[in-house]
Design a protein around this motif. Sequence first.
Motif, PDB file in Angstrom:
ATOM      1  N   GLU A 170       0.931  -1.242  -0.126  1.00 30.62           N
ATOM      2  CA  GLU A 170      -0.211  -0.032  -0.524  1.00 30.62           C
ATOM      3  C   GLU A 170       0.849   1.457  -0.089  1.00 30.62           C
ATOM      4  N   ALA A 171       1.881   1.522   0.896  1.00 28.94           N
ATOM      5  CA  ALA A 171       2.774   2.049   1.034  1.00 28.94           C
ATOM      6  C   ALA A 171       3.282   2.240  -0.903  1.00 28.94           C
ATOM      7  N   ALA A 172       4.038   1.488  -1.536  1.00 32.27           N
ATOM      8  CA  ALA A 172       3.996   1.680  -3.022  1.00 32.27           C
ATOM      9  C   ALA A 172       3.309   2.303  -3.694  1.00 32.27           C
ATOM     10  N   ALA A 173       2.128   1.961  -3.720  1.00 30.85           N
ATOM     11  CA  ALA A 173       0.887   2.744  -4.021  1.00 30.85           C
ATOM     12  C   ALA A 173       0.266   4.168  -4.013  1.00 30.85           C
ATOM     13  N   LEU A 174       0.892   3.925  -2.344  1.00 29.52           N
ATOM     14  CA  LEU A 174       0.687   5.530  -2.242  1.00 29.52           C
ATOM     15  C   LEU A 174       1.724   6.543  -2.601  1.00 29.52           C
ATOM     16  N   SER A 175       3.118   6.300  -3.675  1.00 27.94           N
ATOM     17  CA  SER A 175       4.137   6.541  -3.442  1.00 27.94           C
ATOM     18  C   SER A 175       4.383   6.975  -4.697  1.00 27.94           C
ATOM     19  N   ASP A 176       3.945   5.698  -5.160  1.00 32.42           N
ATOM     20  CA  ASP A 176       3.611   5.746  -7.231  1.00 32.42           C
ATOM     21  C   ASP A 176       4.835   5.153  -7.375  1.00 32.42           C
ATOM     22  N   CYS A 177       5.863   3.961  -6.561  1.00 27.83           N
ATOM     23  CA  CYS A 177       6.452   3.815  -7.371  1.00 27.83           C
ATOM     24  C   CYS A 177       6.381   1.857  -6.437  1.00 27.83           C
ATOM     25  N   PRO A 178       7.839   0.826  -7.530  1.00 26.18           N
ATOM     26  CA  PRO A 178       7.491  -0.392  -6.752  1.00 26.18           C
ATOM     27  C   PRO A 178       7.702  -0.984  -5.103  1.00 26.18           C
ATOM     28  N   VAL A 179       7.376  -1.632  -4.976  1.00 25.57           N
ATOM     29  CA  VAL A 179       7.433  -2.063  -3.196  1.00 25.57           C
ATOM     30  C   VAL A 179       9.189  -2.370  -3.695  1.00 25.57           C
ATOM     31  N   GLY A 180       9.627  -3.006  -4.217  1.00 23.73           N
ATOM     32  CA  GLY A 180      11.474  -3.386  -4.202  1.00 23.73           C
ATOM     33  C   GLY A 180      11.772  -1.193  -3.351  1.00 23.73           C
ATOM     34  N   THR A 181      11.124  -0.994  -3.904  1.00 24.26           N
ATOM     35  CA  THR A 181      11.912   0.608  -3.822  1.00 24.26           C
ATOM     36  C   THR A 181      11.915   0.918  -2.755  1.00 24.26           C
ATOM     37  N   VAL A 182      10.487   1.133  -1.918  1.00 23.37           N
ATOM     38  CA  VAL A 182       9.475   1.010  -1.035  1.00 23.37           C
ATOM     39  C   VAL A 182      10.325   0.285   0.120  1.00 23.37           C
ATOM     40  N   ARG A 183      10.965  -0.730   0.335  1.00 20.47           N
ATOM     41  CA  ARG A 183      12.016  -2.007   1.038  1.00 20.47           C
ATOM     42  C   ARG A 183      13.132  -0.946   0.924  1.00 20.47           C
ATOM     43  N   SER A 184      13.533  -0.638  -0.216  1.00 21.26           N
ATOM     44  CA  SER A 184      14.917   0.179  -0.008  1.00 21.26           C
ATOM     45  C   SER A 184      14.956   1.573   0.493  1.00 21.26           C
ATOM     46  N   ARG A 185      14.365   2.256   0.383  1.00 17.46           N
ATOM     47  CA  ARG A 185      14.066   3.109   0.959  1.00 17.46           C
ATOM     48  C   ARG A 185      13.926   3.665   2.508  1.00 17.46           C
ATOM     49  N   VAL A 186      13.086   2.053   2.484  1.00 19.83           N
ATOM     50  CA  VAL A 186      13.095   2.488   3.748  1.00 19.83           C
ATOM     51  C   VAL A 186      14.578   1.548   4.867  1.00 19.83           C
TER      52      VAL A 186
END
Length: 200
Positions: A170-186
């Motif tokens: 859901e964070a990926a959808a909210l941020s308009d980026c792939p889930v992998g990018t969210v995991r990397s950013r976190v």
Amino acid sequence: MIPSTLPAPRDETDRAVTDRTATDRAATAWALAAGAGDAVAVEHFVRALHRDVLRYVAHLCADPQAVDDLAQDTFLRALGSLHRFEGRSSARAWLLAIARRAVIDGYRCAAARPRLSDLPDWEPAAELAQPRGLPGFDDGVALLDLLAALPAERREVFVLTQLLGVPYAEAAALSDCPVGTVRSRVARARETLAAQWAAV
């Protein structure tokens, strides 16, 4: 509220995830009922998600005085669109996406207005009004400062996933980026915060 710097024990974390999932399901059901015209469901929907919207907007917004207005704008937009909410995502994810757009629109609106002063008057008054001497207060202020120093895209996904408990998808959808990018950013945000915290 100042977040704890220590990880929660595993059973408390599991319980928090279960509680959050139950809250998400209830909020989604209330949103669907409110979209169908149930006035009581509207009140439950707003109460269930008001705190999350305030926290999310506060971390996205650079102006603490605008947080309440942006949260109110978020709910006004959401209530006007509830009849179109179909429940394909959780109501919280849907509402936080609306909050994100409200903050962006707030930035655009503020950029169009001329600035009257480079130094806002509220900063000294706000600093003087802060409570002092509370246990953990100084650590909390330092942690918030470190969080504010993160790049915007890392801070956004860190706040969504670690403070608000939004699932990575859901964070990926909210941020308009792939889930992998969210995991990397976190992960990078955690590394940066840990290194900076050690230096404090």
